[in-house]
Write a protein that holds these residues in place. Sequence first.
Motif, PDB file in Angstrom:
ATOM      1  N   ARG A  81      71.133  39.572 -96.902  1.00  0.00           N
ATOM      2  CA  ARG A  81      71.770  38.506 -97.670  1.00  0.00           C
ATOM      3  C   ARG A  81      71.617  38.792 -99.161  1.00  0.00           C
ATOM      4  NH1 ARG A  81      69.091  33.853 -97.048  1.00  0.00           N
ATOM      5  NH2 ARG A  81      67.295  34.800 -96.007  1.00  0.00           N
ATOM      6  N   LEU A  82      72.734  38.690 -99.889  1.00  0.00           N
ATOM      7  CA  LEU A  82      72.753  39.018-101.304  1.00  0.00           C
ATOM      8  C   LEU A  82      73.447  37.906-102.088  1.00  0.00           C
ATOM      9  CD1 LEU A  82      73.902  42.735-100.909  1.00  0.00           C
ATOM     10  CD2 LEU A  82      71.561  41.938-101.288  1.00  0.00           C
ATOM     11  N   ARG A  83      73.037  37.764-103.355  1.00  0.00           N
ATOM     12  CA  ARG A  83      73.605  36.699-104.193  1.00  0.00           C
ATOM     13  C   ARG A  83      73.905  37.265-105.579  1.00  0.00           C
ATOM     14  NH1 ARG A  83      69.686  33.502-103.969  1.00  0.00           N
ATOM     15  NH2 ARG A  83      68.696  34.099-105.929  1.00  0.00           N
ATOM     16  N   ARG A  84      75.100  36.887-106.103  1.00  0.00           N
ATOM     17  CA  ARG A  84      75.463  37.210-107.483  1.00  0.00           C
ATOM     18  C   ARG A  84      75.992  35.938-108.112  1.00  0.00           C
ATOM     19  NH1 ARG A  84      80.127  41.552-108.582  1.00  0.00           N
ATOM     20  NH2 ARG A  84      81.322  39.886-107.584  1.00  0.00           N
ATOM     21  N   LYS A  85      75.182  35.393-109.034  1.00  0.00           N
ATOM     22  CA  LYS A  85      75.489  34.092-109.626  1.00  0.00           C
ATOM     23  C   LYS A  85      75.655  33.065-108.512  1.00  0.00           C
ATOM     24  CE  LYS A  85      77.445  36.096-113.833  1.00  0.00           C
ATOM     25  NZ  LYS A  85      78.609  36.200-114.737  1.00  0.00           N
ATOM     26  N   ARG A  86      76.864  32.486-108.357  1.00  0.00           N
ATOM     27  CA  ARG A  86      77.046  31.473-107.315  1.00  0.00           C
ATOM     28  C   ARG A  86      77.641  32.036-106.027  1.00  0.00           C
ATOM     29  NH1 ARG A  86      79.463  26.207-110.620  1.00  0.00           N
ATOM     30  NH2 ARG A  86      77.707  25.974-112.076  1.00  0.00           N
ATOM     31  N   GLU A  87      77.874  33.337-106.026  1.00  0.00           N
ATOM     32  CA  GLU A  87      78.490  33.980-104.862  1.00  0.00           C
ATOM     33  C   GLU A  87      77.404  34.529-103.933  1.00  0.00           C
ATOM     34  OE1 GLU A  87      81.798  37.500-103.948  1.00  0.00           O
ATOM     35  OE2 GLU A  87      81.047  37.144-105.994  1.00  0.00           O
ATOM     36  N   GLU A  88      77.511  34.213-102.652  1.00  0.00           N
ATOM     37  CA  GLU A  88      76.558  34.691-101.669  1.00  0.00           C
ATOM     38  C   GLU A  88      77.286  35.387-100.528  1.00  0.00           C
ATOM     39  OE1 GLU A  88      73.888  31.740-100.266  1.00  0.00           O
ATOM     40  OE2 GLU A  88      73.224  31.112-102.271  1.00  0.00           O
ATOM     41  N   VAL A  89      76.734  36.523-100.079  1.00  0.00           N
ATOM     42  CA  VAL A  89      77.322  37.250 -98.961  1.00  0.00           C
ATOM     43  C   VAL A  89      76.208  37.693 -98.017  1.00  0.00           C
ATOM     44  CG1 VAL A  89      79.285  38.086-100.313  1.00  0.00           C
ATOM     45  CG2 VAL A  89      77.205  39.481-100.153  1.00  0.00           C
ATOM     46  N   SER A  90      76.593  37.921 -96.771  1.00  0.00           N
ATOM     47  CA  SER A  90      75.689  38.485 -95.776  1.00  0.00           C
ATOM     48  C   SER A  90      76.352  39.720 -95.196  1.00  0.00           C
ATOM     49  CB  SER A  90      75.402  37.482 -94.663  1.00  0.00           C
ATOM     50  OG  SER A  90      74.709  36.358 -95.164  1.00  0.00           O
ATOM     51  N   VAL A  91      75.622  40.811 -95.163  1.00  0.00           N
ATOM     52  CA  VAL A  91      76.172  42.090 -94.716  1.00  0.00           C
ATOM     53  C   VAL A  91      75.341  42.620 -93.558  1.00  0.00           C
ATOM     54  CG1 VAL A  91      76.779  44.433 -95.387  1.00  0.00           C
ATOM     55  CG2 VAL A  91      76.917  42.587 -97.074  1.00  0.00           C
ATOM     56  N   ARG A  92      76.026  42.974 -92.464  1.00  0.00           N
ATOM     57  CA  ARG A  92      75.340  43.613 -91.347  1.00  0.00           C
ATOM     58  C   ARG A  92      75.269  45.116 -91.617  1.00  0.00           C
ATOM     59  NH1 ARG A  92      72.161  41.566 -87.688  1.00  0.00           N
ATOM     60  NH2 ARG A  92      73.670  39.889 -87.313  1.00  0.00           N
ATOM     61  N   VAL A  93      74.043  45.636 -91.767  1.00  0.00           N
ATOM     62  CA  VAL A  93      73.894  47.045 -92.134  1.00  0.00           C
ATOM     63  C   VAL A  93      73.482  47.872 -90.924  1.00  0.00           C
ATOM     64  CG1 VAL A  93      73.276  46.449 -94.507  1.00  0.00           C
ATOM     65  CG2 VAL A  93      71.462  46.766 -92.799  1.00  0.00           C
ATOM     66  N   PRO A  94      73.900  49.142 -90.901  1.00  0.00           N
ATOM     67  CA  PRO A  94      73.476  50.022 -89.812  1.00  0.00           C
ATOM     68  C   PRO A  94      72.040  50.475 -90.034  1.00  0.00           C
ATOM     69  CG  PRO A  94      74.844  51.223 -91.355  1.00  0.00           C
ATOM     70  CD  PRO A  94      74.826  49.791 -91.834  1.00  0.00           C
ATOM     71  N   ALA A  95      71.194  50.295 -89.050  1.00  0.00           N
ATOM     72  CA  ALA A  95      69.796  50.712 -89.164  1.00  0.00           C
ATOM     73  C   ALA A  95      69.680  52.178 -88.765  1.00  0.00           C
ATOM     74  CB  ALA A  95      68.908  49.832 -88.293  1.00  0.00           C
ATOM     75  N   THR A  96      69.862  53.071 -89.735  1.00  0.00           N
ATOM     76  CA  THR A  96      69.772  54.501 -89.459  1.00  0.00           C
ATOM     77  C   THR A  96      68.351  54.875 -89.046  1.00  0.00           C
ATOM     78  OG1 THR A  96      71.474  54.875 -91.122  1.00  0.00           O
ATOM     79  CG2 THR A  96      70.216  56.792 -90.407  1.00  0.00           C
ATOM     80  N   LEU A  97      67.390  54.341 -89.766  1.00  0.00           N
ATOM     81  CA  LEU A  97      65.974  54.492 -89.430  1.00  0.00           C
ATOM     82  C   LEU A  97      65.300  53.137 -89.593  1.00  0.00           C
ATOM     83  CD1 LEU A  97      65.118  57.799 -91.363  1.00  0.00           C
ATOM     84  CD2 LEU A  97      65.163  57.531 -88.879  1.00  0.00           C
ATOM     85  N   TRP A  98      64.380  52.829 -88.710  1.00  0.00           N
ATOM     86  CA  TRP A  98      63.628  51.592 -88.874  1.00  0.00           C
ATOM     87  C   TRP A  98      62.195  51.797 -88.429  1.00  0.00           C
ATOM     88  CZ3 TRP A  98      61.197  49.107 -84.867  1.00  0.00           C
ATOM     89  CH2 TRP A  98      61.612  49.413 -83.566  1.00  0.00           C
ATOM     90  N   SER A  99      61.311  50.975 -88.999  1.00  0.00           N
ATOM     91  CA  SER A  99      59.895  51.029 -88.648  1.00  0.00           C
ATOM     92  C   SER A  99      59.281  49.654 -88.875  1.00  0.00           C
ATOM     93  CB  SER A  99      59.164  52.070 -89.507  1.00  0.00           C
ATOM     94  OG  SER A  99      57.762  52.027 -89.278  1.00  0.00           O
ATOM     95  N   ASN A 100      58.140  49.416 -88.254  1.00  0.00           N
ATOM     96  CA  ASN A 100      57.408  48.175 -88.502  1.00  0.00           C
ATOM     97  C   ASN A 100      56.369  48.349 -89.603  1.00  0.00           C
ATOM     98  OD1 ASN A 100      55.641  49.825 -87.070  1.00  0.00           O
ATOM     99  ND2 ASN A 100      54.649  48.121 -86.032  1.00  0.00           N
ATOM    100  N   ASP A 101      56.370  49.498 -90.259  1.00  0.00           N
ATOM    101  CA  ASP A 101      55.414  49.792 -91.331  1.00  0.00           C
ATOM    102  C   ASP A 101      56.174  49.990 -92.634  1.00  0.00           C
ATOM    103  OD1 ASP A 101      53.681  51.244 -93.161  1.00  0.00           O
ATOM    104  OD2 ASP A 101      52.336  51.546 -91.466  1.00  0.00           O
ATOM    105  N   GLY A 102      55.921  49.121 -93.607  1.00  0.00           N
ATOM    106  CA  GLY A 102      56.618  49.191 -94.878  1.00  0.00           C
ATOM    107  C   GLY A 102      56.370  50.484 -95.622  1.00  0.00           C
ATOM    108  N   GLU A 103      55.173  51.054 -95.494  1.00  0.00           N
ATOM    109  CA  GLU A 103      54.860  52.297 -96.181  1.00  0.00           C
ATOM    110  C   GLU A 103      55.722  53.442 -95.648  1.00  0.00           C
ATOM    111  OE1 GLU A 103      52.931  54.340 -99.206  1.00  0.00           O
ATOM    112  OE2 GLU A 103      52.885  52.204 -98.724  1.00  0.00           O
TER     113      GLU A 103
END
Length: 301
Positions: free
Chosen positions: A204-226
């Motif tokens: 979810r992203l916001r620019r001034k009063r405009e808000e959008v939600s984008v479904r992104v492709p998870a090319t890589l994912w992990s449960n560890d932020g590092e």
Amino acid sequence: MLNDATDLRFFVAVTKAGSLAEAARRMDITPSAVSQHLRQLEKRLGLHLVHRSTRRFSLTDEGELFYAGAVDLLARMDDLTDSLRARTGEVAGKLDICGPLGFGRRYLAPIVADFHARHPGLQASLTLTDLVPASNTQRFDLIVHIGELADSSLVAYPVAPNQRFLCASPKYLARHPAPQTPDDLAQHACLVLRENQEDVTLWRLRRKREEVSVRVPATLWSNDGEVVKEWALMGKGILLRSEWDVAEHLKSGRLVRVLPDWEPPEAGVVALVDHRANMSARVKLFLEFLQGRFRPKVPWR
């Protein structure tokens, strides 16, 4: 008839443990001893406090009332003791703190160590996890949380401001032209962190009063932020990450912001405390100490 405060502390400990087996483990006694003590307490009170079976453990209505009253009474007793000790500069008792893994390692661990150095009579524990089950929140005196709050009975105290950024390495952007609009993210490699039960591929992203939600492709994912951050530094894709974790890399140029005019929801750092319990003097002191470490300027800005 109750046995002074012993019964109160026992019942609160069992309830916080969530099961008789876990309570026995924490108390270093057998489950049968816990069960026997509980039956004796119910007999003395003439009340049925707990629904229990091999898999379930829950409080009856009377048990809920007894637990709430016990927490309140013990907090008052502990607060009185803490207040008297504080007159001599002494802080003692137990302090159980919980926080997220990455932030906890970098910031909370040294803060807890410094607080203990000032109050060596204190027994402090720090549990680091990126997912605290709702049933376990009562185990802790204070929980440090980052980001949006789910429906909760906990009271939030602000600790530090923290934004989130979309960013990628110059190496990745040299191969893939930077997105110009949020919709362009669907054509990019996106690195996703699964650290909670949110819909983590919906950005979810916001620019001034405009808000959008984008479904992104998870090319890589992990449960560890590092891990996810290291992938971004390696040039593997675009990352959505907290300011506290990527600010140094943005400053050095190892990462650069993507779609800088569009901002994800802020993810402030807060301290959560159970509203049903009066905050003890030691928790108040730690909360003030914690907040003070991020004022007047947070270390990532």
